[in-house]
Write a protein that holds these residues in place. Structure first.
Motif, short mmCIF file in Angstrom:
data_model
loop_
_atom_site.label_atom_id
_atom_site.label_comp_id
_atom_site.label_asym_id
_atom_site.label_seq_id
_atom_site.Cartn_x
_atom_site.Cartn_y
_atom_site.Cartn_z
N VAL A 62 0.93 -0.82 0.55
CA VAL A 62 -0.29 -0.07 -0.05
C VAL A 62 0.78 1.07 0.24
CG1 VAL A 62 -1.60 0.93 1.37
CG2 VAL A 62 -2.00 -1.18 0.83
N ALA A 63 1.70 1.14 0.52
CA ALA A 63 2.69 1.96 1.26
C ALA A 63 2.99 2.80 -0.96
CB ALA A 63 4.12 2.34 1.99
N SER A 64 4.27 1.77 -0.94
CA SER A 64 4.29 1.65 -2.29
C SER A 64 3.53 2.26 -3.68
CB SER A 64 5.00 0.00 -3.54
OG SER A 64 5.60 -0.04 -4.66
N LEU A 65 2.24 2.16 -3.64
CA LEU A 65 1.18 2.64 -4.22
C LEU A 65 1.10 3.49 -4.64
CD1 LEU A 65 -1.78 -0.09 -3.90
CD2 LEU A 65 0.05 0.22 -6.09
N ILE A 66 1.21 4.57 -2.48
CA ILE A 66 0.64 5.74 -2.54
C ILE A 66 2.20 6.60 -2.80
CG2 ILE A 66 0.81 7.49 -1.08
CD1 ILE A 66 -0.92 5.74 0.72
N ALA A 67 3.44 5.94 -2.38
CA ALA A 67 4.07 6.91 -3.40
C ALA A 67 4.59 7.00 -4.78
CB ALA A 67 5.25 6.04 -2.85
N ASN A 68 4.41 5.60 -5.19
CA ASN A 68 3.83 5.83 -7.36
C ASN A 68 3.27 6.47 -7.72
OD1 ASN A 68 6.16 4.09 -7.41
ND2 ASN A 68 5.59 2.50 -6.92
N LEU A 69 1.65 6.73 -7.29
CA LEU A 69 0.79 7.95 -7.17
C LEU A 69 1.93 9.29 -7.63
CD1 LEU A 69 -2.41 6.53 -5.58
CD2 LEU A 69 -1.33 6.56 -8.28
#
Length: 130
Positions: A62-69
């Motif tokens: 989830v952290a990766s999804l947010i950072a990549n957005l």
């Protein structure tokens, strides 16, 4: 129910931020400053919108999804704006992303944090209103 961030480049975010702080920063012209009589001459020419964001206790996925957005150089963010009294979309760039303390025991990040600043400021009109 209000969401702080609705979309980033048209995509929904997986989890709403646990920390959301709007910032309206004045931009003054080069003549601004305090004179010898100790009077401030602000000479405001516009405003830049900022948003400080943070999430707590996220899994790596989830952290990766947010950072990549928010990773591209500029992103269009639809967000809840105090001055507008509702949702608006602005183009932002993000500052440094911090992600302290990954716990192998829980498989979660303590937090991820970063700030957004509008690419373009809001210029005063002739009446001095923003």
């Amino acid at each position: 129910m209000y969401e702080a961030i609705v979309t980033v480049d048209g995509e929904s975010i997986p989890v709403q931020p646990s920390y959301y702080q709007l910032i309206y920063s004045d931009v003054s012209d080069e003549q601004a400053g305090r004179t010898e009589d100790v009077e401030m001459h602000k000479s405001q020419i516009g405003t830049v919108t900022g948003i400080d964001l943070g999430w707590q206790n996220l899994t790596t996925s989830v952290a990766s999804l947010i950072a990549n957005l928010f990773w591209p150089e500029y992103v269009n963010v639809k967000f809840l704006d105090l001055k507008a009294g509702g949702y608006i979309t602005k183009r932002f760039y993000s500052g440094d992303i911090t992600a302290p303390l990954y716990s192998a025991k829980t498989g979660r990040w303590e937090s991820i944090k970063f700030n957004l600043r509008s690419k373009k400021g809001h210029v005063n009109d002739e009446s001095g209103e923003l």
